[in-house]
Design an enzyme around this catalytic site. Structure first.
Site, short mmCIF file in Angstrom:
data_model
loop_
_atom_site.label_atom_id
_atom_site.label_comp_id
_atom_site.label_asym_id
_atom_site.label_seq_id
_atom_site.Cartn_x
_atom_site.Cartn_y
_atom_site.Cartn_z
N GLY A 119 0.81 -1.21 0.00
CA GLY A 119 0.00 0.00 0.00
C GLY A 119 0.84 1.26 0.00
O GLY A 119 2.01 1.27 -0.40
N LEU B 170 -4.46 -5.62 -4.38
CA LEU B 170 -3.42 -4.60 -4.34
C LEU B 170 -2.10 -5.15 -3.83
O LEU B 170 -2.03 -5.70 -2.73
CB LEU B 170 -3.88 -3.43 -3.45
CG LEU B 170 -2.91 -2.26 -3.32
CD1 LEU B 170 -2.69 -1.58 -4.66
CD2 LEU B 170 -3.40 -1.27 -2.26
N ASP B 171 -1.05 -4.99 -4.65
CA ASP B 171 0.32 -5.37 -4.30
C ASP B 171 0.46 -6.84 -3.93
O ASP B 171 1.35 -7.22 -3.16
CB ASP B 171 0.84 -4.50 -3.14
CG ASP B 171 0.97 -3.04 -3.52
OD1 ASP B 171 1.15 -2.75 -4.72
OD2 ASP B 171 0.87 -2.18 -2.63
N GLU B 172 -0.38 -7.70 -4.49
CA GLU B 172 -0.32 -9.13 -4.19
C GLU B 172 -0.15 -9.99 -5.44
O GLU B 172 -0.29 -11.21 -5.39
CB GLU B 172 -1.57 -9.57 -3.42
CG GLU B 172 -1.68 -8.95 -2.03
CD GLU B 172 -2.82 -9.54 -1.22
OE1 GLU B 172 -3.39 -10.56 -1.64
OE2 GLU B 172 -3.15 -8.96 -0.17
#
Length: 284
Positions: free
Chosen positions: A201, A227-229
């Site tokens: 994040g 998100l960001d995964e």
């Protein structure tokens, strides 16, 4: 001149005879394998491979290879992609106000270290237009607000089609793409300024500073709706100390971001990344 090669990326259930079947197909059509790599994931029961072979002397015309190979792939249950080294991917680089990753990628492309074409730069701010002009790359300013996000993404998708873009690179774009966009255009690489899964994040350098970390990192990954995964392609770290301020962490982090993003884009355009599940195999 370098001869044109075919590159096969494939994965299937781990089983006997996969390498033999793939090699036999190439051999029976008079192909010469120039590069062969493989990986077995016993926990997932998955076999992954990357094979490259010369097209000089190969008895199948390149436009018939996929059709002829389909029977072998079906027998193995192989998920596969076929590429050719003379087909350079076309990139669209997306940015906001930070220029370090954009400058690095454009410089590598101009020098020939990145064998891809940068067809378009898109930004939600106009600040970096002069850099795109310097490298003679079209620049499009698409301002983003919560109210205009979806409409601007539609415009961006139209531009990607117009410029025949194969890959979007988020080079510090600092915006979250909608699930609708990713459903239509899933081929996106992002650079995140931390060693994921730590500090996902916003504000990872501030998070790292507040935790008193001794290393910072950067992560390049494929973008998914989480998100960001997304599947991680490349990561690296650098040491910091208690004397470093947040500003120092940002300065050191920018060097990592450039290197990690460039490596990830290079591996992608050289057809060395294979995704299965939420993991990648990078045949380096």
């Amino acid at each position: 001149m370098e001869s044109v090669r075919a590159i096969l990326l494939g994965s299937c259930r781990d089983q006997k005879g996969v390498v033999a079947s793939l090699s036999r197909f190439i051999y029976e059509h008079n192909g010469n394998i120039t590069d062969a790599d493989q990986h077995r994931d016993p926990e997932a029961d998955i076999f992954c491979t990357r094979l490259a072979w010369d097209l000089d002397g190969f008895r199948l015309p390149r436009d018939q290879i996929s059709q002829e190979f389909a029977a072998t792939a079906l027998k193995l249950g192989l998920t596969w992609d076929l590429h050719f080294t003379d087909q350079r991917p076309k990139l669209s680089i997306w940015v906001s106000k930070q220029d370090h990753c954009l400058l690095d990628l454009l410089g590598r492309q101009r020098s020939g270290d990145l064998r891809a074409e940068v067809g378009l730069v898109i930004s939600n701010h106009a600040d970096l237009a002069s850099i795109a002009d310097q490298f003679q790359v079209p620049f499009v300013h698409l301002p983003i607000t919560p109210e205009t996000r979806l409409e601007q993404e539609k415009k961006a998708l139209a531009l990607l089609r117009q410029y025949k873009v194969n890959l979007v690179v988020l080079a510090k774009y600092m915006q979250v793409l909608s699930p609708g966009f990713l459903k239509v255009f899933p081929h996106v690489i992002n650079i995140h300024h931390s060693f994921l899964p730590a500090f996902p994040g916003a504000g990872p350098y501030h998070q790292a500073f507040n935790r008193g970390v001794k290393i910072i990192g950067a992560t390049a990954h494929y973008v998914t709706q989480d998100l960001d995964e997304g599947p991680i392609i490349e990561q690296d770290v650098g040491r910091v100390s208690h004397r470093d301020t947040v500003k120092d962490l940002v300065r050191k982090g920018k060097d990592l971001e450039k290197i990690v993003l460039a490596r990830a884009v290079y591996q992608h355009v050289e057809r060395r990344v294979l995704v299965y599940g939420n993991k990648t195999v990078v045949f380096d």
